[in-house]
Design a protein around this motif. Structure first.
Motif, PDB file in Angstrom:
ATOM      1  N   LEU A   1       0.848  -1.193  -0.030  1.00 41.11           N
ATOM      2  CA  LEU A   1       0.061  -0.006   0.136  1.00 41.11           C
ATOM      3  C   LEU A   1       0.968   1.346   0.209  1.00 41.11           C
ATOM      4  O   LEU A   1       0.611   2.307  -0.703  1.00 41.11           O
ATOM      5  N   ALA A   2       2.046   1.162   0.439  1.00 39.85           N
ATOM      6  CA  ALA A   2       2.900   2.535   0.780  1.00 39.85           C
ATOM      7  C   ALA A   2       3.280   2.790  -0.754  1.00 39.85           C
ATOM      8  O   ALA A   2       3.404   3.976  -1.067  1.00 39.85           O
ATOM      9  N   ALA A   3       3.970   1.856  -1.336  1.00 39.00           N
ATOM     10  CA  ALA A   3       4.290   2.038  -2.843  1.00 39.00           C
ATOM     11  C   ALA A   3       2.973   2.447  -3.782  1.00 39.00           C
ATOM     12  O   ALA A   3       3.244   3.244  -4.547  1.00 39.00           O
ATOM     13  N   LEU A   4       1.914   1.997  -3.439  1.00 40.68           N
ATOM     14  CA  LEU A   4       0.709   2.098  -4.123  1.00 40.68           C
ATOM     15  C   LEU A   4       0.332   3.600  -3.969  1.00 40.68           C
ATOM     16  O   LEU A   4       0.107   4.334  -5.020  1.00 40.68           O
ATOM     17  N   ARG A   5       0.429   4.132  -2.650  1.00 42.09           N
ATOM     18  CA  ARG A   5       0.411   5.579  -2.497  1.00 42.09           C
ATOM     19  C   ARG A   5       1.339   6.445  -3.359  1.00 42.09           C
ATOM     20  O   ARG A   5       0.889   7.564  -4.087  1.00 42.09           O
ATOM     21  N   CYS A   6       2.461   6.064  -3.401  1.00 39.37           N
ATOM     22  CA  CYS A   6       3.491   6.657  -4.043  1.00 39.37           C
ATOM     23  C   CYS A   6       3.011   7.150  -5.736  1.00 39.37           C
ATOM     24  O   CYS A   6       3.216   7.925  -6.070  1.00 39.37           O
ATOM     25  N   LEU A   7       2.775   5.695  -6.118  1.00 37.74           N
ATOM     26  CA  LEU A   7       2.388   5.777  -7.676  1.00 37.74           C
ATOM     27  C   LEU A   7       1.107   6.474  -7.941  1.00 37.74           C
ATOM     28  O   LEU A   7       1.076   6.968  -8.842  1.00 37.74           O
ATOM     29  N   ALA A   8       0.103   6.368  -6.704  1.00 36.48           N
ATOM     30  CA  ALA A   8      -0.927   7.179  -7.108  1.00 36.48           C
ATOM     31  C   ALA A   8      -0.665   8.705  -7.238  1.00 36.48           C
ATOM     32  O   ALA A   8      -1.407   9.616  -7.983  1.00 36.48           O
ATOM     33  N   PHE A   9      -0.002   9.175  -6.126  1.00 33.65           N
ATOM     34  CA  PHE A   9       0.390  10.628  -6.185  1.00 33.65           C
ATOM     35  C   PHE A   9       1.318  10.910  -7.507  1.00 33.65           C
ATOM     36  O   PHE A   9       1.176  11.961  -8.336  1.00 33.65           O
ATOM     37  N   ALA A  10       2.240   9.920  -8.112  1.00 31.67           N
ATOM     38  CA  ALA A  10       3.044  10.263  -9.353  1.00 31.67           C
ATOM     39  C   ALA A  10       2.053  10.378 -10.256  1.00 31.67           C
ATOM     40  O   ALA A  10       2.378  11.055 -11.262  1.00 31.67           O
ATOM     41  N   VAL A  11       1.057   9.466 -10.496  1.00 29.44           N
ATOM     42  CA  VAL A  11       0.003   9.877 -11.677  1.00 29.44           C
ATOM     43  C   VAL A  11      -0.631  11.123 -11.477  1.00 29.44           C
ATOM     44  O   VAL A  11      -1.179  11.877 -12.463  1.00 29.44           O
ATOM     45  N   ALA A  12      -0.985  11.443 -10.353  1.00 25.47           N
ATOM     46  CA  ALA A  12      -1.881  12.748 -10.081  1.00 25.47           C
ATOM     47  C   ALA A  12      -1.047  13.802 -10.379  1.00 25.47           C
ATOM     48  O   ALA A  12      -1.536  14.840 -11.261  1.00 25.47           O
ATOM     49  N   ALA A  13       0.376  13.834 -10.058  1.00 21.28           N
ATOM     50  CA  ALA A  13       1.053  14.709 -10.348  1.00 21.28           C
ATOM     51  C   ALA A  13       1.414  14.732 -12.135  1.00 21.28           C
ATOM     52  O   ALA A  13       1.598  16.148 -12.772  1.00 21.28           O
ATOM     53  N   GLU A  14       1.463  13.794 -12.700  1.00 12.38           N
ATOM     54  CA  GLU A  14       1.641  13.637 -14.142  1.00 12.38           C
ATOM     55  C   GLU A  14       0.542  14.219 -14.732  1.00 12.38           C
ATOM     56  O   GLU A  14       0.620  15.010 -15.913  1.00 12.38           O
TER      57      GLU A  14
END
Length: 306
Positions: free
Chosen positions: A116-129
């Motif tokens: 879940l921690a890595a998922l949060r990171c990827l979710a933020f990365a997509v939001a920023a993208e």
């Protein structure tokens, strides 16, 4: 609470009166004052208006924190965002996370693999993208993209350093690294409504420098992140107690030293000066750590970019 962030005043000094200034500079000053007043009002009220692109990231965070939610609930949200789904599967198949090479093709299995921690990171990365593409000029899109790449690189180095040294949780380290530019991302999103700001990037960078810290603290508090992550992202807390890096903040600063992708709002210089005696780190050992982890960093970074 976000409303408790210290009040920051954006002051613009000039020698000439407004009537004698160039029109575009008048527009810049009017719009920076308007943006500063809007942000200050939101901080005082404890209500930051997030861009739409952040909604999935916030929803995943809420579900991950809810003891009554299941992995299936989280996967259902991930599946609504195709780019995030693809990145999750790609990261789950990275050698560092999948050493036996079992091919993972389902979002459900991928989420379980990366955590879940890595998922949060990827979710933020997509939001920023997505934020990068949010109705802004080509110049501002490039700045946002450069900031995103800078944050993604720090996140990748943070992950592999923590994984290799085993002195901090790698997933937490990666998420913390991705949040390095959160205040600047937020300001970029809001700046889309103030087109004159792109006409003087140097002045806009000064505006960023004034507001970055209070905005970052408020956003992190809205995300209700643990104290160790908030402290790790606090520029005013010194670190570097020797080798190897022991704390989450030490890992983060080591990652900032390792990145060769500069923050576009800091004139190409890393957030931590590289001539600062490696923050107490042993230069030879630090260089060896970078060398031994570079291939894994490249794989993680590719998964975030992918």
């Amino acid at each position: 609470m976000p409303g408790s962030a210290e009040k920051v005043t954006w002051k613009i000094t000039r020698n000439s009166s407004a009537g004698s200034m160039e029109p575009n500079m008048q527009d810049f000053e009017v719009q920076t004052r308007a943006l500063a007043a809007q942000i200050e009002r939101e901080l005082e009220e404890g209500q930051l208006n997030f861009p739409t692109s952040m909604e999935v990231s916030l929803r995943i965070k809420q579900l991950a924190d809810d003891p009554n939610s299941s992995v299936d609930d989280i996967v259902a949200v991930v599946r609504t965002e195709p780019v995030l789904s693809a990145k999750v599967i790609r990261m789950a198949n990275a050698m560092l996370l999948n050493p036996y090479g079992t091919h993972i093709t389902s979002v459900n299995n991928a989420v379980k693999r990366i955590g879940l921690a890595a998922l949060r990171c990827l979710a933020f990365a997509v939001a920023a993208e997505q934020l990068i593409q949010d109705r802004r000029s080509p110049h501002m899109r490039k700045l946002a993209n450069d900031l995103w790449r800078h944050s993604a690189d720090i996140a990748s180095w943070s992950y592999v350093f923590a994984h290799h040294l085993r002195t901090a949780n790698p997933d937490t380290a990666m998420f913390t690294g991705m949040m390095v530019g959160i205040g600047q991302f937020f300001l970029l999103a809001r700046a889309a409504d103030y087109p004159a700001l792109e006409n003087n990037i140097d002045r806009f960078s000064e505006f960023m420098a004034v507001w970055k810290s209070p905005i970052s603290r408020s956003v992190l508090e809205v995300f209700e992140l643990p104290d160790d992550i908030i402290e790790a992202l606090d520029d005013e807390i010194l670190c570097g107690d020797g080798w190897p890096p022991q704390t989450l903040q030490d890992i983060l600063r080591a990652a900032i030293l390792a990145t060769d992708i500069p923050n576009p709002f800091e004139h190409g210089k890393p957030s931590v000066p590289k001539d600062d005696a490696y923050l107490g780190f042993d230069e030879r050992q630090f260089t060896a750590l970078v060398d031994v982890t570079r291939a894994n960093r490249d794989a993680i970074l590719s998964a975030i970019y992918g």
